[in-house]
Design an enzyme around this catalytic site. Structure first.
Site, PDB file in Angstrom:
ATOM      1  N   ASP A  92     -13.439  33.223  -7.127  1.00 44.35           N
ATOM      2  CA  ASP A  92     -12.228  32.386  -7.032  1.00 44.35           C
ATOM      3  C   ASP A  92     -12.187  31.597  -8.433  1.00 44.35           C
ATOM      4  OD1 ASP A  92     -11.600  32.780  -4.564  1.00 44.35           O
ATOM      5  OD2 ASP A  92     -12.446  31.210  -3.615  1.00 44.35           O
ATOM      6  N   ARG A 177     -22.649   4.718 -10.242  1.00 37.81           N
ATOM      7  CA  ARG A 177     -21.553   3.757 -10.076  1.00 37.81           C
ATOM      8  C   ARG A 177     -20.514   4.243  -9.049  1.00 37.81           C
ATOM      9  NH1 ARG A 177     -23.368  -0.964 -12.505  1.00 37.81           N
ATOM     10  NH2 ARG A 177     -23.995  -0.605 -14.768  1.00 37.81           N
ATOM     11  N   SER A 210     -11.824  20.392  -0.700  1.00 37.17           N
ATOM     12  CA  SER A 210     -11.392  19.686   0.393  1.00 37.17           C
ATOM     13  C   SER A 210     -12.164  19.721   1.730  1.00 37.17           C
ATOM     14  CB  SER A 210     -10.129  19.849   0.518  1.00 37.17           C
ATOM     15  OG  SER A 210      -9.262  19.222   1.759  1.00 37.17           O
TER      16      SER A 210
END
Length: 322
Positions: A92, A177, A210
């Site tokens: 991909d 952070r 996702s």
């Protein structure tokens, strides 16, 4: 009913001609991909077609195949707008790179999987010869996939503009952070929270980053956009699915201790200082994928993810049982 985004490419017997321009994109740093690219070049040349390569990949291939000529070089002897189709050899990541090379032209991408999952690929290594035969005969379908138009702003200044086929990801720039953000849908704030980042995805990208972040799989025939928080410290920080005409935004709040970074398809990047704002909406320019069959997306999921379906018999009375 056939999906309106699918267009039948007319079949024809390939003539011995030099006016067909077929780009080959491969991960030439891998021996299997290099060998496949050389094989495709020779098959095209045997059909009377001069293959098109990028300069870097041509140089890599000449090391292993000194008699590879004649070839055309993309951007030197052939323009991207002259391409008929792009044959992509790899996973991909290679297909995303090919989409970048062919951005804005009408040539579809046909992926041959040489990687692991290869979700965007249409065929496998063992079918390579037959795949090229189908390309020569123009025997394939073309499916359009929506893309994202992405901008990054600091105040009234646009500092970056790009696009994405899979996703645009706003991430923290340093591991220690947290990123403090506020998300926005259609010009209205929805929620603010600390997180590792936020993924804005197309249906095509719903099986990529996702999906790994807990977002839903969205069928590519559905026009939609996804927003998926990454490791959010909030009660209301769930994946969202919105319509194709929506505008999504993520602002990096001033109270963020560090800074952020924007990644699009893992290839195009921009640093995001505190106060930066990333806006994503549907791009008018899709990516076109060549398909060799119209098999259901469900079958692709089962095949690519090796999902267990043993014992399925189908619904009674629907003619699905053997």
């Amino acid at each position: 009913m056939r999906d309106k985004s699918l267009h039948r490419v007319l079949k024809g017997i390939p003539a011995v001609t030099s006016d067909r321009h077929i780009l080959i994109v491969a991960h030439t740093g891998r021996p299997d991909s290099l060998a496949a690219a050389i094989q495709v070049c020779r098959q095209l040349q045997a059909a009377g077609i001069t293959p098109v390569l990028s300069r870097d990949e041509f140089d890599d291939m000449k090391t292993s195949a000194g008699d590879l000529s004649p070839v055309d070089i993309l951007g030197e002897t052939i323009d991207v707008g002259d391409l008929e189709i792009v044959i992509v050899l790899g996973g991909d990541g290679t297909i995303l790179r090919a989409a970048e090379l062919a951005r804005g032209c009408s040539a579809p991408l046909l992926g041959v999987n040489l990687g692991h999952v290869g979700f965007l690929a249409e065929s496998e290594r063992e079918d390579l010869t037959d795949t090229v035969v189908r390309v020569l005969a123009r025997d394939y379908l073309v499916e359009e996939r929506m893309t994202l138009a992405v901008q990054a702003w600091v105040g009234s200044e646009m500092i970056f503009e790009t696009w994405a086929l899979n996703e645009a990801t706003i991430e923290k720039a340093s591991r220690e952070r947290m990123l403090e953000v506020v998300i926005e849908i259609d010009g209205r704030p929805l929620s603010s929270f600390g997180c590792d980042g936020v993924v804005i995805s197309t249906p095509t990208g719903s099986t990529a980053y996702s999906f790994s972040a807990g977002g839903p799989i969205v069928w590519p025939s559905l026009d939609a956009m996804l927003m998926v928080p990454l490791s959010a410290h909030a009660l209301f920080a769930r994946p969202l699915v919105v319509g194709p005409n929506s505008t999504l935004a993520v602002e990096v709040l001033d109270r963020t201790q560090g800074s952020g970074v924007l990644w699009c398809d893992g290839r195009r990047t921009q640093d995001l200082p505190r106060g930066a704002r990333v806006v994503a909406k549907r791009s008018p320019v899709p990516v076109r994928l060549a398909r060799l069959s119209q098999g259901p997306f469900t079958d692709r999921l089962v095949h690519k993810f090796a999902l267990p379906v043993t014992g399925w018999r189908g619904a009674v009375g629907e003619g699905t049982r053997p």
